[in-house]
Design a protein around this motif. Structure first.
Motif, PDB file in Angstrom:
ATOM      1  N   SER A 181       0.831  -1.208   0.000  1.00 12.19           N
ATOM      2  CA  SER A 181       0.000   0.000   0.000  1.00 12.19           C
ATOM      3  C   SER A 181       0.863   1.254   0.000  1.00 12.19           C
ATOM      4  O   SER A 181       0.554   2.234  -0.679  1.00 12.19           O
ATOM      5  N   GLN A 182       1.957   1.220   0.759  1.00 11.09           N
ATOM      6  CA  GLN A 182       2.845   2.377   0.828  1.00 11.09           C
ATOM      7  C   GLN A 182       3.524   2.634  -0.517  1.00 11.09           C
ATOM      8  O   GLN A 182       3.672   3.786  -0.940  1.00 11.09           O
ATOM      9  N   ILE A 183       3.921   1.562  -1.187  1.00  9.99           N
ATOM     10  CA  ILE A 183       4.572   1.712  -2.495  1.00  9.99           C
ATOM     11  C   ILE A 183       3.604   2.328  -3.504  1.00  9.99           C
ATOM     12  O   ILE A 183       3.940   3.284  -4.215  1.00  9.99           O
ATOM     13  N   LEU A 184       2.378   1.789  -3.556  1.00 12.44           N
ATOM     14  CA  LEU A 184       1.394   2.302  -4.512  1.00 12.44           C
ATOM     15  C   LEU A 184       0.959   3.720  -4.153  1.00 12.44           C
ATOM     16  O   LEU A 184       0.722   4.551  -5.037  1.00 12.44           O
ATOM     17  N   SER A 185       0.861   3.997  -2.865  1.00 12.57           N
ATOM     18  CA  SER A 185       0.519   5.351  -2.423  1.00 12.57           C
ATOM     19  C   SER A 185       1.611   6.340  -2.822  1.00 12.57           C
ATOM     20  O   SER A 185       1.328   7.472  -3.227  1.00 12.57           O
ATOM     21  N   PHE A 186       2.870   5.911  -2.726  1.00  9.97           N
ATOM     22  CA  PHE A 186       4.000   6.765  -3.102  1.00  9.97           C
ATOM     23  C   PHE A 186       3.905   7.156  -4.577  1.00  9.97           C
ATOM     24  O   PHE A 186       4.135   8.318  -4.941  1.00  9.97           O
ATOM     25  N   THR A 187       3.541   6.202  -5.436  1.00  9.08           N
ATOM     26  CA  THR A 187       3.433   6.515  -6.867  1.00  9.08           C
ATOM     27  C   THR A 187       2.293   7.494  -7.126  1.00  9.08           C
ATOM     28  O   THR A 187       2.405   8.362  -7.997  1.00  9.08           O
ATOM     29  N   ARG A 188       1.191   7.376  -6.372  1.00  8.93           N
ATOM     30  CA  ARG A 188       0.079   8.312  -6.562  1.00  8.93           C
ATOM     31  C   ARG A 188       0.462   9.720  -6.104  1.00  8.93           C
ATOM     32  O   ARG A 188       0.092  10.710  -6.733  1.00  8.93           O
ATOM     33  N   MET A 189       1.204   9.799  -5.008  1.00  8.87           N
ATOM     34  CA  MET A 189       1.588  11.099  -4.449  1.00  8.87           C
ATOM     35  C   MET A 189       2.573  11.843  -5.344  1.00  8.87           C
ATOM     36  O   MET A 189       2.582  13.075  -5.384  1.00  8.87           O
ATOM     37  N   HIS A 190       3.414  11.100  -6.073  1.00  8.30           N
ATOM     38  CA  HIS A 190       4.499  11.730  -6.827  1.00  8.30           C
ATOM     39  C   HIS A 190       4.338  11.560  -8.339  1.00  8.30           C
ATOM     40  O   HIS A 190       5.327  11.574  -9.077  1.00  8.30           O
ATOM     41  N   ALA A 191       3.092  11.432  -8.788  1.00  8.74           N
ATOM     42  CA  ALA A 191       2.840  11.221 -10.216  1.00  8.74           C
ATOM     43  C   ALA A 191       3.391  12.351 -11.074  1.00  8.74           C
ATOM     44  O   ALA A 191       3.768  12.139 -12.229  1.00  8.74           O
ATOM     45  N   ILE A 234      -1.548   7.904 -16.272  1.00  7.89           N
ATOM     46  CA  ILE A 234      -2.701   8.078 -17.154  1.00  7.89           C
ATOM     47  C   ILE A 234      -3.877   8.669 -16.385  1.00  7.89           C
ATOM     48  O   ILE A 234      -4.583   9.563 -16.879  1.00  7.89           O
ATOM     49  N   LYS A 235      -4.092   8.190 -15.163  1.00 11.51           N
ATOM     50  CA  LYS A 235      -5.178   8.732 -14.345  1.00 11.51           C
ATOM     51  C   LYS A 235      -4.926  10.202 -14.025  1.00 11.51           C
ATOM     52  O   LYS A 235      -5.839  11.033 -14.084  1.00 11.51           O
ATOM     53  N   THR A 236      -3.678  10.536 -13.706  1.00 12.64           N
ATOM     54  CA  THR A 236      -3.324  11.929 -13.427  1.00 12.64           C
ATOM     55  C   THR A 236      -3.495  12.783 -14.677  1.00 12.64           C
ATOM     56  O   THR A 236      -3.997  13.915 -14.613  1.00 12.64           O
ATOM     57  N   ALA A 237      -3.100  12.233 -15.828  1.00 14.93           N
ATOM     58  CA  ALA A 237      -3.253  12.958 -17.092  1.00 14.93           C
ATOM     59  C   ALA A 237      -4.722  13.264 -17.373  1.00 14.93           C
ATOM     60  O   ALA A 237      -5.069  14.368 -17.812  1.00 14.93           O
ATOM     61  N   SER A 238      -5.598  12.297 -17.108  1.00 19.72           N
ATOM     62  CA  SER A 238      -7.033  12.505 -17.330  1.00 19.72           C
ATOM     63  C   SER A 238      -7.557  13.646 -16.469  1.00 19.72           C
ATOM     64  O   SER A 238      -8.367  14.464 -16.918  1.00 19.72           O
TER      65      SER A 238
END
Length: 278
Positions: A181-191, A234-238
């Motif tokens: 969860s921390q790894i995936l959260s890190f990618t969302r925070m720093h997109a 891609i989600k951030t781009a949208s």
């Protein structure tokens, strides 16, 4: 394909059917379907899978589905949107529940068919769905608060069931789940930080080698870390496209794509549409 819409943050109801009369459809909400009794086939994104009593399916808004009923079936539906997350987290001191739920919803499609294998978990979910159904019809004091907590319980049980499938027969430890969860959260925070989104830097953040973090994320989520990174971008781009503040060249640069052409190609591959069509 027809789209069914709901404008409530949470809706819970049951249907008892011997024939499914609804067309193949998508939604503007998430949906969890619990099969209380009956058998048949669930056709999800053109993939056919059998269902039976105790099965649970998680659907995202973009998923298209319908049922073919063989034996008289009772379904319990739990429909919700992201507004419910805000309500559930109001006053909370931790984002762990949100991180776990987001991870569950983002990786649910990596498990085909029924997500719950453990028979005891199926019994627990049956009881939870029955209580949800009853409380949703109540106007008693604290019914809404109870609904929110029961919803949280359902999501945590499903997250545990999903992680059990991904980790094998033995239930994974909280440490393993938390790290994913921390790894995936890190990618969302720093997109929007291309440097931090490099696998080498993500691995360093969690004291792993690039090779090991790739194996770890693939094993425990069903998708490679590179897939998670691209999907997050891609989600951030949208979101940026909807905002309208940046053009495609600027968005491509912010997300670390080599150029707008590369961004267009990847975006269309994952969404089926050109970013210019947004």
């Amino acid at each position: 394909m027809q789209r069914f819409n709901s404008y409530y943050s949470l809706n819970v109801f049951a249907l008892e059917l011997d024939k499914w009369d609804f067309p193949e459809h998508k939604h503007n909400f998430y949906e969890i379907i619990f099969v209380e009794k009956g058998t048949g086939d669930h056709i999800l994104n053109d993939a056919r899978m059998p269902y039976e009593a105790g099965d649970v399916f998680i659907l995202r808004p973009e998923d298209g589905h319908y049922f073919e009923i063989k034996e008289f079936t009772k379904f319990i539906f739990l429909k919700f949107n992201e507004q419910l997350f805000t309500e559930k987290l109001a006053g909370s001191k931790t984002a762990k529940w949100l991180e776990t739920t987001q991870t569950l919803l983002q990786t649910a499609s990596t498990i085909n068919g029924n997500i719950v294998k453990d028979e005891v978990d199926k019994i627990h979910l049956h009881y939870l769905f029955q209580i949800l159904l009853r409380e949703f019809s109540n106007n008693c004091a604290y019914s809404r608060e109870l609904l929110l907590e029961l919803f949280g319980g359902v999501m945590m049980l499903l997250a545990r069931a999903q992680s059990t499938v991904q980790f094998g027969l033995e239930c994974p430890s909280n440490t393993e789940i938390d790290k994913l969860s921390q790894i995936l959260s890190f990618t969302r925070m720093h997109a929007l930080n291309p440097e931090k989104m490099k696998i080498d830097n993500i691995a360093s953040q969690f004291n792993m080698s690039p090779n090991y973090i790739s194996i770890y994320v693939k094993k425990h989520s069903g998708q490679s870390i590179q897939q998670h990174i691209i999907q997050t971008k891609i989600k951030t781009a949208s979101q940026l496209l909807k905002n309208g503040r940046y053009n495609i060249n600027e968005i491509a640069l912010k997300l670390g794509f080599s150029d707008a052409s590369h961004f267009n190609k990847i975006y269309k591959k994952y969404t089926g549409a050109s970013p210019k069509q947004k």
